[in-house]
Design a protein around this motif. Structure first.
Motif, PDB file in Angstrom:
ATOM      1  N   MET B  29      42.886  37.355  50.032  1.00 28.06           N
ATOM      2  CA  MET B  29      43.583  38.045  48.960  1.00 28.06           C
ATOM      3  C   MET B  29      44.503  36.597  48.451  1.00 28.06           C
ATOM      4  O   MET B  29      44.671  37.136  47.043  1.00 28.06           O
ATOM      5  N   SER B  30      45.011  36.327  48.807  1.00 29.85           N
ATOM      6  CA  SER B  30      46.584  35.556  49.181  1.00 29.85           C
ATOM      7  C   SER B  30      46.960  34.032  48.506  1.00 29.85           C
ATOM      8  O   SER B  30      47.538  33.820  47.856  1.00 29.85           O
ATOM      9  N   SER B  31      45.327  33.661  48.172  1.00 27.81           N
ATOM     10  CA  SER B  31      45.092  32.293  47.666  1.00 27.81           C
ATOM     11  C   SER B  31      46.174  31.915  46.113  1.00 27.81           C
ATOM     12  O   SER B  31      46.204  33.005  45.894  1.00 27.81           O
ATOM     13  N   ARG B  32      47.585  31.008  46.305  1.00 26.98           N
ATOM     14  CA  ARG B  32      47.862  30.577  44.957  1.00 26.98           C
ATOM     15  C   ARG B  32      46.567  30.938  43.662  1.00 26.98           C
ATOM     16  O   ARG B  32      47.110  31.291  42.796  1.00 26.98           O
ATOM     17  N   ASP B  33      45.269  30.354  43.974  1.00 22.75           N
ATOM     18  CA  ASP B  33      44.711  29.858  43.081  1.00 22.75           C
ATOM     19  C   ASP B  33      44.062  31.062  42.624  1.00 22.75           C
ATOM     20  O   ASP B  33      42.833  30.845  41.442  1.00 22.75           O
ATOM     21  N   THR B  34      43.841  32.468  42.778  1.00 16.73           N
ATOM     22  CA  THR B  34      43.124  33.111  42.605  1.00 16.73           C
ATOM     23  C   THR B  34      43.844  35.034  41.478  1.00 16.73           C
ATOM     24  O   THR B  34      45.016  34.867  42.256  1.00 16.73           O
ATOM     25  N   TYR B  35      42.406  35.370  41.147  1.00 21.78           N
ATOM     26  CA  TYR B  35      42.906  36.239  40.859  1.00 21.78           C
ATOM     27  C   TYR B  35      41.971  37.588  41.124  1.00 21.78           C
ATOM     28  O   TYR B  35      40.917  37.075  41.711  1.00 21.78           O
ATOM     29  N   TRP B  36      42.550  38.519  40.715  1.00 26.65           N
ATOM     30  CA  TRP B  36      40.943  40.052  40.648  1.00 26.65           C
ATOM     31  C   TRP B  36      41.043  41.032  39.743  1.00 26.65           C
ATOM     32  O   TRP B  36      42.246  41.539  38.679  1.00 26.65           O
ATOM     33  N   ARG B  52      43.347  41.723  34.798  1.00 25.51           N
ATOM     34  CA  ARG B  52      43.148  41.076  35.858  1.00 25.51           C
ATOM     35  C   ARG B  52      44.870  41.375  37.059  1.00 25.51           C
ATOM     36  O   ARG B  52      45.380  42.205  36.303  1.00 25.51           O
ATOM     37  N   MET B  53      44.848  40.640  37.835  1.00 27.25           N
ATOM     38  CA  MET B  53      46.340  41.190  39.350  1.00 27.25           C
ATOM     39  C   MET B  53      46.014  39.814  40.039  1.00 27.25           C
ATOM     40  O   MET B  53      45.130  39.234  40.339  1.00 27.25           O
ATOM     41  N   TYR B  54      47.432  39.687  40.013  1.00 30.40           N
ATOM     42  CA  TYR B  54      47.629  39.091  41.277  1.00 30.40           C
ATOM     43  C   TYR B  54      48.119  39.613  42.429  1.00 30.40           C
ATOM     44  O   TYR B  54      49.036  40.511  42.381  1.00 30.40           O
ATOM     45  N   THR B  55      47.766  38.787  43.459  1.00 36.88           N
ATOM     46  CA  THR B  55      48.551  39.035  45.027  1.00 36.88           C
ATOM     47  C   THR B  55      50.071  39.296  44.332  1.00 36.88           C
ATOM     48  O   THR B  55      51.143  40.286  45.466  1.00 36.88           O
ATOM     49  N   SER B  56      50.636  38.826  43.947  1.00 35.37           N
ATOM     50  CA  SER B  56      52.158  38.994  43.614  1.00 35.37           C
ATOM     51  C   SER B  56      52.512  39.547  42.771  1.00 35.37           C
ATOM     52  O   SER B  56      53.356  40.280  42.801  1.00 35.37           O
ATOM     53  N   GLY B  57      51.847  41.058  42.241  1.00 38.37           N
ATOM     54  CA  GLY B  57      51.972  41.856  41.737  1.00 38.37           C
ATOM     55  C   GLY B  57      52.101  42.188  40.164  1.00 38.37           C
ATOM     56  O   GLY B  57      52.037  43.181  39.499  1.00 38.37           O
TER      57      GLY B  57
END
Lengths: 107, 126
Positions: B29-36, B52-57
């Protein structure tokens, strides 16, 4: 919100036909425009991103064009499996917004 | 091959909180080019983007929706979640989770939803 309007809302076409679906944005979305296909009871599938880039694995009979506020999805040589509802989506403004859908039936 | 699977209760009572989870398999889930993302679709209607959210928070919600939605992510479990408080019948819909990806083309990053879960039907009824 950026409003996305698709036309027509529905259409019927024959196998082998060329089909065109249009999507108009209420303000410019540059080329931040995606197209999806959804079949009944299934999740949408990505067809086209960035207005004209074909997603991996999508048949080359699908193509997209346009920029700014006016976009087109074209299917060259309609196949029986192309029935379903097609949605455009803009990813330029927040929130992302979808068109209302175009239902494509095969004659 | 990345797969997403939604889970949660099919039936929720009005005024309660709906909790949905999306489990990601086949990819980090931590790929730089993806979001959820979460999207919903009332029966017979169109698609509505929830957020949408990124693993960065970093999280972005649809500002046109009431602020009843809360998204979170748990990369250790390869899952992300959606909570919707004070549900009403208007929240009855199929809820999809999806992976967003980006590609750098013509000097810009373009965003799109390239992998979707099968969807889970949520009915709000007493």
């Amino acid at each position: 919100d950026i409003q996305m309007t698709q036309s027509p809302s529905s259409l019927s076409a024959s196998v082998g036909d060329r089909v065109t679906i249009t999507c108009r944005a209420s303000q410019s979305t540059n080329t931040y425009l995606n197209w999806y296909q959804q079949k009944p009871g299934k999740a949408p599938k990505l067809l086209i991103y960035a207005a004209s880039s074909l997603h991996s694995g999508v048949p080359s009979r699908f193509s997209g064009s346009g920029s700014g506020t006016d976009f087109t999805l074209t299917i060259n040589g309609l196949e029986p499996e192309d029935f379903g509802t097609y949605y455009c989506q803009q990813s330029f403004g927040n929130p992302d917004t979808f068109g209302q859908g175009t239902k494509l039936e095969i004659k | 091959q990345v797969q997403l699977q939604e889970s949660g209760p099919g039936l929720v009572k009005p005024s309660q909180t709906l909790s949905l989870t999306c489990t990601v398999s086949g990819d980090s889930m931590s790929s730089r080019d993806t979001y959820w993302s979460w999207i919903r679709q009332p029966a017979g209607k169109g698609l509505e983007w929830i957020g949408r959210m990124y693993t960065s928070g970093s999280i972005s919600y649809n500002p046109s929706l009431e602020s009843r939605f809360t998204m979170s992510i748990d990369t250790s479990r390869n899952q992300f979640s959606l909570k919707l408080s004070s549900v009403t019948a208007a929240d009855t819909a199929v809820y999809y989770c999806a992976r967003g990806s980006s590609k750098y083309i013509w000097g810009r990053d373009y965003y799109f939803l390239d992998v979707w879960g099968k969807g889970t039907t949520v009915t709000v009824s007493s």
